[in-house]
Design an enzyme around this catalytic site. Structure first.
Site, mmCIF file in Angstrom:
data_model
loop_
_atom_site.group_PDB
_atom_site.id
_atom_site.type_symbol
_atom_site.label_atom_id
_atom_site.label_comp_id
_atom_site.label_asym_id
_atom_site.label_seq_id
_atom_site.Cartn_x
_atom_site.Cartn_y
_atom_site.Cartn_z
ATOM 1 N N LYS A 54 0.838 -1.206 0.000
ATOM 2 C CA LYS A 54 0.000 0.000 0.000
ATOM 3 C C LYS A 54 0.875 1.258 0.000
ATOM 4 O O LYS A 54 0.532 2.254 -0.629
ATOM 5 C CB LYS A 54 -0.947 -0.010 1.204
ATOM 6 C CG LYS A 54 -1.990 -1.112 1.050
ATOM 7 C CD LYS A 54 -3.059 -1.031 2.108
ATOM 8 C CE LYS A 54 -4.024 -2.177 1.979
ATOM 9 N NZ LYS A 54 -3.561 -3.419 2.615
ATOM 10 N N ARG A 164 7.494 9.430 30.375
ATOM 11 C CA ARG A 164 8.520 8.517 30.903
ATOM 12 C C ARG A 164 9.159 7.718 29.765
ATOM 13 O O ARG A 164 10.292 7.273 29.876
ATOM 14 C CB ARG A 164 7.892 7.589 31.955
ATOM 15 C CG ARG A 164 8.918 6.761 32.705
ATOM 16 C CD ARG A 164 8.383 6.241 34.014
ATOM 17 N NE ARG A 164 9.356 5.348 34.637
ATOM 18 C CZ ARG A 164 9.203 4.038 34.768
ATOM 19 N NH1 ARG A 164 8.086 3.455 34.343
ATOM 20 N NH2 ARG A 164 10.132 3.300 35.319
#
Ligand code: DCT
Ligand code: MG
Length: 329
Positions: A54, A164
């Site tokens: 694609k 984080r």
């Protein structure tokens, strides 16, 4: 991916396709070069044959052929995506509103039966769409940490989520709070109450999306409390941000940090790995002796074996520790 995501809400058959697309998108985003052919796309780890094909079509034709033949209402998708981007609006509600002929956020604002969270979601919509730079996440983290430490200096407060994992900007702020050796609901609820009172008095928390609830049976058991709200740093030009604050038992801290650090795909993979080994992983810990019936339906709770630290969970699962920045699955 939008097509599969859109249809996944109706039945679950595109679940793995959506995950594969997300993995491919993450891998492509990390590249520092442009993909100019299907062959190039195929060489990228996590980009499978069909997705590479694609990408090839996009590069050579400027479109994906499959989409020409699909019964896919682009306008509906656009409107539903817009509605779902409002805090408190799910897929079903978005479709219901679309079917009623609503098309814009102003259309929604006129509705008489919005929930409290949808009203807040619309009120702060523009601000909540803005990404939060790391430096601001850090500053917000410090505001919560100092509020918590006013109660007890040993209380720990850590920013988790995408921050984080090292992202340069975040969609919201996810904070996990715990106090060494404190595990009971009664003590943890007091910590939560103290933090919220402190932050409300400061004018930092300006609206609440979900307040933690209390019932007497929680007093002596390990219990997690979650707050979701809107905060704002002092100063005229500051932006309203979505903040989640979790207060968790010390024995569950590792499991809670692991869960709220994510990302969601990494969590799903770890849960699946645990399940394949007869265990169960949640934000409370790792449980063994879990029995499952047909369709993997869980038949018992299992026995808690790890969760004080993240490392403990990786060790028990028998896999190498991943640093937070490596948890971008
Ligand atoms: N989480 C999860 N499954 C979900 C949603 C969330 O496992 N369906 C976990 C992983 C991340 C953590 O909760 C916090 O969630 P978010 O704040 O939605 O994600 P984030 O990774 O922090 O990304 P963002 O920058 O958009 O906040
Ligand atoms: Mg987040």
């Amino acid at each position: 991916m939008g097509y599969y995501e859109d249809n996944q809400t109706k039945d679950n058959k595109y679940h793995f396709k959506v995950i594969n697309y997300r993995k491919a998108i993450t891998a492509i985003r990390a590249l520092d070069y442009e993909i100019t052919s299907e062959e190039m796309a195929r060489k990228i780890p996590r980009v499978g044959k069909k997705i590479a094909q694609k990408i090839g079509e996009c590069v050579s034709l400027g479109r994906i052929k499959k989409l020409d033949h699909l019964d896919w209402d682009q306008e509906r998708l656009k409107v539903e995506t817009l509605f779902r981007s409002v805090y408190g609006v799910g897929a079903e509600k978005a479709l219901e509103w679309y079917n009623k002929g609503l098309r814009t956020l102003d259309d929604l604002r006129k509705l008489p039966d919005l929930t409290k969270n949808q009203i807040s979601g619309l009120h702060y919509y523009d601000d909540l769409q803005k990404r939060i730079p790391r430096a601001e996440v850090e500053e917000i983290g410090k505001v919560v940490e100092s509020a918590a430490k006013k109660l007890h200096p040993d209380i720990q407060s850590q920013v988790t989520g995408s921050y984080r994992r090292g992202k340069p900007d975040c969609g919201d702020i996810d904070i996990v709070v715990a106090r060494p050796d404190i595990d009971t609901g009664e003590e943890l609820f007091l910590i939560m109450e103290h933090i919220l009172n402190e932050l409300i008095i400061q004018g930092f928390l300006v609206d609440h999306l979900s307040l933690p609830t209390w019932s007497d049976d929680m007093a002596n058991a390990p219990k997690h409390f979650k707050y979701m709200g809107i905060c704002k740093l002092p100063g005229k030009g500051s932006v309203h941000r979505h903040i989640d604050i979790l207060v968790v038992p010390w024995i569950h801290l590792g499991a809670a940090l692991l869960y709220f650090t994510g990302n969601d795909i990494c969590n799903r993979s770890m849960r699946l790995l645990a399940a394949n080994r007869g265990m169960r992983l949640s934000d409370k810990g790792l449980f063994t002796g879990v029995m499952r019936g047909p369709k993997r339906k869980r038949l018992n709770e299992g026995t808690w074996v790890a969760g004080r630290t993240e490392r403990e969970i990786f060790d028990y699962l028998g896999i190498n520790y991943l640093e937070p920045f490596e948890r971008e699955c």
